[in-house]
Design a protein around this motif. Structure first.
Motif, PDB file in Angstrom:
ATOM      1  N   ILE A 128       1.632 -10.305  -6.081  1.00 14.86           N
ATOM      2  CA  ILE A 128       1.702  -8.931  -5.545  1.00 14.86           C
ATOM      3  C   ILE A 128       0.398  -8.205  -5.833  1.00 14.86           C
ATOM      4  N   LEU A 129      -0.126  -7.522  -4.825  1.00 17.16           N
ATOM      5  CA  LEU A 129      -1.264  -6.620  -5.051  1.00 17.16           C
ATOM      6  C   LEU A 129      -0.841  -5.227  -4.587  1.00 17.16           C
ATOM      7  N   PHE A 130      -0.937  -4.261  -5.485  1.00 13.82           N
ATOM      8  CA  PHE A 130      -0.488  -2.893  -5.190  1.00 13.82           C
ATOM      9  C   PHE A 130      -1.714  -2.010  -4.992  1.00 13.82           C
ATOM     10  N   LEU A 131      -1.823  -1.382  -3.815  1.00 11.57           N
ATOM     11  CA  LEU A 131      -2.990  -0.552  -3.490  1.00 11.57           C
ATOM     12  C   LEU A 131      -2.578   0.886  -3.151  1.00 11.57           C
ATOM     13  N   PHE A 132      -3.536   1.793  -3.275  1.00 17.10           N
ATOM     14  CA  PHE A 132      -3.332   3.180  -2.869  1.00 17.10           C
ATOM     15  C   PHE A 132      -4.286   3.509  -1.724  1.00 17.10           C
ATOM     16  N   PHE A 133      -3.762   4.173  -0.707  1.00 14.88           N
ATOM     17  CA  PHE A 133      -4.578   4.682   0.412  1.00 14.88           C
ATOM     18  C   PHE A 133      -5.763   5.489  -0.132  1.00 14.88           C
ATOM     19  N   GLU A 134      -5.476   6.338  -1.128  1.00 14.99           N
ATOM     20  CA  GLU A 134      -6.504   7.244  -1.644  1.00 14.99           C
ATOM     21  C   GLU A 134      -7.660   6.470  -2.269  1.00 14.99           C
ATOM     22  N   VAL A 175       0.854  -1.200   0.000  1.00 15.93           N
ATOM     23  CA  VAL A 175       0.000   0.000   0.000  1.00 15.93           C
ATOM     24  C   VAL A 175       0.880   1.238   0.000  1.00 15.93           C
ATOM     25  N   THR A 176       0.504   2.218  -0.809  1.00 20.74           N
ATOM     26  CA  THR A 176       1.202   3.501  -0.762  1.00 20.74           C
ATOM     27  C   THR A 176       0.213   4.644  -0.588  1.00 20.74           C
ATOM     28  N   ARG A 177       0.752   5.838  -0.416  1.00 23.62           N
ATOM     29  CA  ARG A 177      -0.067   7.035  -0.153  1.00 23.62           C
ATOM     30  C   ARG A 177       0.728   8.228  -0.661  1.00 23.62           C
ATOM     31  N   ASN A 178       0.078   9.362  -0.882  1.00 31.53           N
ATOM     32  CA  ASN A 178       0.881  10.488  -1.367  1.00 31.53           C
ATOM     33  C   ASN A 178       1.886  10.898  -0.286  1.00 31.53           C
ATOM     34  N   PRO A 179       3.124  11.212  -0.689  1.00 32.39           N
ATOM     35  CA  PRO A 179       4.186  11.468   0.283  1.00 32.39           C
ATOM     36  C   PRO A 179       3.929  12.655   1.209  1.00 32.39           C
ATOM     37  N   PHE A 216      13.442   4.357   7.656  1.00 29.72           N
ATOM     38  CA  PHE A 216      12.882   3.619   6.509  1.00 29.72           C
ATOM     39  C   PHE A 216      12.960   4.377   5.180  1.00 29.72           C
ATOM     40  N   SER A 217      13.463   5.622   5.190  1.00 27.61           N
ATOM     41  CA  SER A 217      13.626   6.337   3.916  1.00 27.61           C
ATOM     42  C   SER A 217      14.566   5.533   3.019  1.00 27.61           C
ATOM     43  N   PRO A 218      14.483   5.707   1.729  1.00 26.29           N
ATOM     44  CA  PRO A 218      13.699   6.657   0.955  1.00 26.29           C
ATOM     45  C   PRO A 218      12.313   6.126   0.594  1.00 26.29           C
ATOM     46  N   MET A 219      11.306   7.014   0.730  1.00 28.16           N
ATOM     47  CA  MET A 219       9.955   6.589   0.363  1.00 28.16           C
ATOM     48  C   MET A 219       9.846   6.347  -1.143  1.00 28.16           C
ATOM     49  N   ASN A 220      10.359   7.295  -1.958  1.00 27.19           N
ATOM     50  CA  ASN A 220      10.213   7.139  -3.416  1.00 27.19           C
ATOM     51  C   ASN A 220      10.712   5.774  -3.892  1.00 27.19           C
ATOM     52  N   ASN A 221      11.937   5.428  -3.515  1.00 24.39           N
ATOM     53  CA  ASN A 221      12.518   4.155  -3.999  1.00 24.39           C
ATOM     54  C   ASN A 221      11.717   2.953  -3.485  1.00 24.39           C
ATOM     55  N   HIS A 222      11.251   3.063  -2.238  1.00 24.87           N
ATOM     56  CA  HIS A 222      10.462   1.993  -1.632  1.00 24.87           C
ATOM     57  C   HIS A 222       9.250   1.684  -2.522  1.00 24.87           C
ATOM     58  N   VAL A 223       8.544   2.753  -2.882  1.00 22.18           N
ATOM     59  CA  VAL A 223       7.307   2.612  -3.659  1.00 22.18           C
ATOM     60  C   VAL A 223       7.622   2.164  -5.089  1.00 22.18           C
ATOM     61  N   ILE A 224       8.623   2.801  -5.701  1.00 24.34           N
ATOM     62  CA  ILE A 224       8.935   2.498  -7.102  1.00 24.34           C
ATOM     63  C   ILE A 224       9.331   1.019  -7.254  1.00 24.34           C
ATOM     64  N   ALA A 243      10.482  11.610  -8.591  1.00 26.33           N
ATOM     65  CA  ALA A 243      10.020  10.268  -8.964  1.00 26.33           C
ATOM     66  C   ALA A 243       8.922  10.309 -10.016  1.00 26.33           C
ATOM     67  N   GLU A 244       8.659  11.498 -10.581  1.00 29.36           N
ATOM     68  CA  GLU A 244       7.439  11.658 -11.384  1.00 29.36           C
ATOM     69  C   GLU A 244       7.395  10.767 -12.632  1.00 29.36           C
ATOM     70  N   TYR A 245       8.556  10.376 -13.154  1.00 26.95           N
ATOM     71  CA  TYR A 245       8.516   9.527 -14.353  1.00 26.95           C
ATOM     72  C   TYR A 245       8.380   8.054 -14.011  1.00 26.95           C
ATOM     73  N   GLU A 246       8.453   7.762 -12.713  1.00 24.05           N
ATOM     74  CA  GLU A 246       8.408   6.347 -12.331  1.00 24.05           C
ATOM     75  C   GLU A 246       7.158   5.967 -11.550  1.00 24.05           C
ATOM     76  N   ILE A 247       6.636   6.921 -10.779  1.00 24.54           N
ATOM     77  CA  ILE A 247       5.424   6.604 -10.018  1.00 24.54           C
ATOM     78  C   ILE A 247       4.525   7.841  -9.961  1.00 24.54           C
ATOM     79  N   GLU A 248       3.231   7.631 -10.229  1.00 22.55           N
ATOM     80  CA  GLU A 248       2.296   8.734 -10.114  1.00 22.55           C
ATOM     81  C   GLU A 248       1.499   8.531  -8.830  1.00 22.55           C
ATOM     82  N   TYR A 249       1.813   9.330  -7.823  1.00 23.39           N
ATOM     83  CA  TYR A 249       1.065   9.239  -6.561  1.00 23.39           C
ATOM     84  C   TYR A 249      -0.337   9.770  -6.781  1.00 23.39           C
ATOM     85  N   LYS A 250      -1.260   9.329  -5.919  1.00 24.35           N
ATOM     86  CA  LYS A 250      -2.637   9.836  -6.029  1.00 24.35           C
ATOM     87  C   LYS A 250      -2.877  10.895  -4.962  1.00 24.35           C
ATOM     88  N   PHE A 251      -3.649  11.915  -5.304  1.00 20.79           N
ATOM     89  CA  PHE A 251      -3.973  12.986  -4.346  1.00 20.79           C
ATOM     90  C   PHE A 251      -5.471  13.151  -4.225  1.00 20.79           C
TER      91      PHE A 251
END
Ligand code: A3P
Length: 318
Positions: free
Chosen positions: A208-214, A150-154, A189-197, A310-318
């Motif tokens: 693997i199931l990838f989810l967004f908090f949003e 699960v990820t969330r916007n940073p 636990f940083s870096p968040m970007n690399n963790h998510v990517i 990280a914008e070219y690798e992951i698009e966070y949700k807002f």
């Protein structure tokens, strides 16, 4: 295999908490872009043990960068995996049913061995971790048990992590220093970007199931169904509706098996800090965009820059 660099810049010194001052940066010798901020205690006592841990096909893992909705997802996953057993859910703390594997590797004084708790569970085991891919057990990638990520916007994750640092770890520094450290990949636990990517890049693997908090906030029943299918379970619409009530913010915030009130009370007693549930609740605000009320323009800009990297690798949700 690893480089271990002791961190002692002025900014890192300011990040000291009641439980952790021995910050190190663990990186892979072969690929220094793979790194993670942990404690020396983790390196000395847990790094190898976790790498070599035996994995079972029927394990169920929830893996996240901190503050991305881990607890919420754990309760959902545990319930779906255990025939919606409300009775047990309301009797046994989530941290016991679904241990945070490396927790005792962060703080030396941690009263229980969470790695032992995680490994010695009856099967199927339910395991939570915040570790990045390169520090997780090798067998995860060969045995391939189910992993829910699960990820969330940073910006919301950083603010939530700051409150956690202050209220669960007795960080005494400022929000400005914390946000700067987050943006410079210096907090635990940083870096968040690399963790998510790294997990985003393997999201199509069948285990693997990838989810967004949003998405969970905007349409919980839809995300519950996704997880149900992933876990090869089948429940009726009524069951799902009932589960969504159980998983709602208000219900989780009141649920003593989940809301970590006891842990916060113990931490307060250990550190002599006043216990005031009115001031902080682990299940705190649960909003998308809550950061807007809390960040200064400078802090917000720093995190925008962070997200941009990280914008070219992951698009966070807002
Ligand atoms: P906030 O601090 O922004 O409120 P984790 O479990 O990974 O530590 O994440 C904690 C965050 O998830 C907290 O965010 C908490 O409020 C939020 N959360 C937990 N349960 C939730 C729920 N049922 N609905 C919305 N947010 C929830």
């Amino acid at each position: 295999m690893y480089n271990i660099e002791v961190l002692n810049s002025e900014l890192t010194k300011k990040l000291g908490t009641a439980f952790m001052t021995d910050y190190v940066r663990i990186s892979l010798k072969d690929d220094p872009s793979k790194f993670c901020i942990m404690s020396q205690h983790f390196v000395d006592n847990y790094l190898e043990k976790i790498k070599n841990m035996e994995i079972f096909e029927d394990d169920v893992w929830v893996i996240t960068f901190p503050k991305c909705g881990t607890t919420w997802t754990q309760e959902m996953v545990w319930m779906l995996g255990n025939n919606l057993d409300y009775e047990t859910s309301m009797k046994i703390p989530l941290d016991d049913k679904f241990p945070f594997m490396e927790c005792s590797g962060i703080a030396k004084e941690f009263p229980v061995d969470t790695f032992g708790m995680a490994t010695n569970q009856p099967r199927p085991r339910y395991i939570k971790s915040h570790l990045p891919i390169f520090l997780l057990p090798d067998q995860l990638w060969t045995v391939k048990p189910k992993i829910i990520y699960v990820t969330r916007n940073p910006k919301d994750a950083a603010v939530s992590w700051y409150h956690h640092y202050r209220n669960m770890a007795m960080y005494k520094g400022t929000k400005a220093d914390f946000i700067e450290a987050f943006s410079k990949d210096l907090v635990l636990f940083s870096p968040m970007n690399n963790h998510v990517i790294d997990f985003w890049n393997i999201r199509f693997q069948p285990n693997i199931l990838f989810l967004f908090f949003e998405d969970m906030k905007r349409n919980l029943p839809q995300e519950v169904k996704k997880v149900m299918k992933f876990m090869d379970k089948n429940y009726s619409q009524d069951d799902i509706d009932k589960l969504c009530v159980h998983l709602s913010f208000d219900s989780i915030q009141k649920n003593k098996m989940i809301n970590k009130e006891d842990t916060i009370q113990q931490i307060s007693a250990m550190t002599g800090q006043e216990y005031n549930p009115q001031k902080y609740s682990f299940i705190r605000k649960g909003k998308i965009g809550g950061y807007k009320q809390e960040l200064t323009i400078t802090e917000s800009d720093m995190l925008d820059e962070y997200i941009k990297k990280a914008e070219y690798e992951i698009e966070y949700k807002f």
